[in-house]
Design a protein around this motif. Structure first.
Motif, PDB file in Angstrom:
ATOM      1  N   ASP A 114       0.833  -1.203   0.000  1.00 53.30           N
ATOM      2  CA  ASP A 114       0.000   0.000   0.000  1.00 53.30           C
ATOM      3  C   ASP A 114       0.867   1.253   0.000  1.00 53.30           C
ATOM      4  O   ASP A 114       1.841   1.345   0.750  1.00 53.30           O
TER       5      ASP A 114
ATOM      6  N   ALA B  23      -1.628  -4.408   2.465  1.00 52.34           N
ATOM      7  CA  ALA B  23      -3.063  -4.710   2.485  1.00 52.34           C
ATOM      8  C   ALA B  23      -3.247  -6.145   2.010  1.00 52.34           C
ATOM      9  O   ALA B  23      -2.774  -6.512   0.926  1.00 52.34           O
TER      10      ALA B  23
ATOM     11  N   GLN C 246      -8.898  -7.398  -0.600  1.00 53.09           N
ATOM     12  CA  GLN C 246      -7.610  -6.704  -0.434  1.00 53.09           C
ATOM     13  C   GLN C 246      -7.732  -5.225  -0.770  1.00 53.09           C
ATOM     14  O   GLN C 246      -7.202  -4.363  -0.061  1.00 53.09           O
TER      15      GLN C 246
ATOM     16  N   CYS D   8      -8.890  -2.857   1.909  1.00 58.80           N
ATOM     17  CA  CYS D   8      -8.072  -2.731   3.119  1.00 58.80           C
ATOM     18  C   CYS D   8      -7.139  -1.532   3.049  1.00 58.80           C
ATOM     19  O   CYS D   8      -6.656  -1.155   1.978  1.00 58.80           O
ATOM     20  N   SER D   9      -6.849  -0.976   4.205  1.00 55.47           N
ATOM     21  CA  SER D   9      -5.755  -0.016   4.327  1.00 55.47           C
ATOM     22  C   SER D   9      -4.450  -0.789   4.454  1.00 55.47           C
ATOM     23  O   SER D   9      -4.440  -2.020   4.470  1.00 55.47           O
TER      24      SER D   9
END
Length: 511
Positions: free
Chosen positions: A293, A393, A428, A431-432
């Motif tokens: 990320d 993530a 996925q 997500c952060s």
């Protein structure tokens, strides 16, 4: 022995990979350079136009029946195979490069005419737009005559700019990977939208004299704008010619009848390079995506003045993530997709998948990935390298997945399909950089400990290996209890107590 993650083992591997890229060379890409088999410690700055084409109706193919059965997967693979062959023929004809074809998503690159001058960029974008329309026109005609395989519905995103080309792949499956804004922005224009058409970023629009748009993802090129690009590009090929050549090729190299067998776990032993339509794999598996990320912004911030650290960071993190999947947990890496790794995992026998154990072990695998990611970042920083504000993530789910290779002999690409492949990627993406998410199917089939760990929203923050193993073991999960027992075996009681007392407790279900 259970699968497990070990700090010292991970640190040793990470340090070895850091040593591999101690000296990194960055070069400007020119016409006499090959993008094949780029050395690990070399990267090219490439001025080019990136085109992403998403097939919008792959979901429709996978959901053509209520049950995700064998016929559903056979039809979907034929659908992808036919369209991959057609698009590959187009790219060869227009002198563009296929970068990747991942399920429904194609990434291609236009570098000619070479150089970074405005006029060259304009020509590249016009050529990309003309090619995009050619892809749309050809794929509209490449369904099956019997109606079982529909024509593809396509959405295309295009951006232009400078990206960093590095080596992508391992062990004979090497191809360039492009990092940076143009590839990422083109991908975002093409994906996560359901309206057909050709979409350009404002940077690309401006380069060919079009007005910028407040929402370029909602502003498809008009027929007149596409026609203007076609006139300027003057592609030396027509849709009819491509379709004729494609049909001739299918007659000479027919798509084989898909035949499936199961892969006996561990999946690490699956030789994807040997798969063909007649030798494909299909069974209940875990599909897992782990994405670095913040990497695109990190590349953009360093591509001009510190690209060396970008290469180091990517190489170290990605190699370690793959090692965790394939070595620590004996899963199978399908492919790298940019800064993301797609892996498969399964426990059981040649006849059946142990679903509950597969889910528990995949949860601990996800925790191990985060532990290795955090350790990799720590050791890179200790060497003085700039790693930016990166996270990891992770999303995974359980379902029936087919694995094979598409294309004709000598030009095959790996492919893993299934409803839960798409769902694991969706989880996925939601997500952060601190979160891990589990899909509904895996959640439902998991142990009570899994449900407790992930909570009602099926997402957890800051779950590393120790936290995942301890949380599951404390709730009676057999796989985790075995792993914990083996980890503590032979250790003095005081050390075992210390490990339990200092283990992370940042594990927070996102409810």
């Amino acid at each position: 022995m259970s699968k497990n993650w070990n700090h010292d083992r991970a640190a040793e591997h990470i340090d070895k990979k850091i040593a591999d890229v101690k000296d990194v060379t960055i070069k400007d890409y020119t016409r006499d350079m090959s993008l094949e088999s780029i050395p690990t410690n070399v990267a090219y700055r490439v001025d080019g136009v990136h085109l992403y084409a998403d097939i919008l109706n792959l979901d429709d193919m996978l959901n053509i029946t209520n049950v995700e059965g064998v016929d559903c997967h056979k039809r979907t693979l034929r659908f992808l195979d036919q369209h991959y062959r057609a698009v590959k023929r187009i790219l060869d004809k227009v002198d563009a490069r296929r970068v990747d074809f991942h399920s429904q998503r194609l990434h291609s690159l236009f570098t000619k005419p070479y150089n970074s001058e405005t006029s060259a960029e304009t020509k590249r974008i016009q050529r990309a737009v003309a090619t995009a329309q050619l892809i749309i026109d050809v794929l509209a005609e490449t369904g099956d005559d019997d109606g079982q395989i529909p024509a593809a519905k396509v959405r295309i995103g295009i951006d232009s700019g400078r990206a960093l080309a590095v080596n992508n792949g391992r062990n004979g499956y090497r191809e360039p990977l492009f990092l940076g804004d143009p590839a990422n922005h083109a991908a975002k224009l093409a994906s996560k939208h359901n309206v057909k058409g050709i979409y350009l970023t404002n940077a690309a629009r401006k380069a060919i004299g079009l007005a910028e748009k407040e929402s370029p993802e909602k502003s498809a090129l008009s027929a007149d704008e596409i026609h203007a690009c076609q006139e300027a590009a003057k592609l030396d090929v027509t849709a009819d010619e491509v379709i004729k050549d494609w049909r001739d090729d299918l007659e000479k190299n027919p798509i084989g009848g898909y035949q499936f067998t199961r892969q006996t776990p561990p999946l690490r032993d699956m030789d994807i390079s040997a798969l063909t339509p007649a030798n494909s794999k299909r069974q209940e598996m875990i599909s897992l995506y782990a994405d670095i990320d913040g990497f695109t912004a990190y590349v953009a911030a360093h591509i001009d003045d510190n690209a060396e650290d970008v290469v180091r960071t990517l190489h170290v993190l990605r190699a370690e993530l793959e090692r965790v999947v394939t070595s620590d947990f004996q899963g199978r890496r399908v492919r790298f997709i940019g800064d993301c790794v797609h892996g498969l995992y399964c426990d059981g026998t040649a006849q059946t998948t142990d679903e509950e154990k597969s889910i528990s072990e995949s949860t601990r695998l996800a925790g191990a990935l985060r532990s290795s990611f955090n350790l990799g970042m720590e050791r890179l920083r200790s060497k003085g390298y700039k790693t930016g504000d990166l996270g990891l993530a992770i999303g995974f789910d359980l379902g029936i997945i087919a694995v094979t290779r598409l294309g004709k002999k000598g030009d095959r690409i790996r492919c893993a399909i299934g409803r839960k492949v798409l769902e694991s990627e969706n989880r996925q993406c939601a997500c952060s950089g601190t979160e891990t998410a589990i899909g509904q199917a895996a959640y439902d089939a998991g142990s009570d400990a899994i449900k407790k760990l992930f909570g009602k929203n099926r997402r957890v923050a800051n779950m590393d290996y120790v936290e995942a193993t301890e949380a599951l073991a404390d709730k009676g999960d057999e796989s985790a209890k075995q792993a914990r027992a083996e980890a503590y075996a032979g250790a003095p009681a005081i050390i075992r107590a210390d490990i339990r007392d200092v283990r992370p407790h940042a594990n927070i279900a996102v409810n």
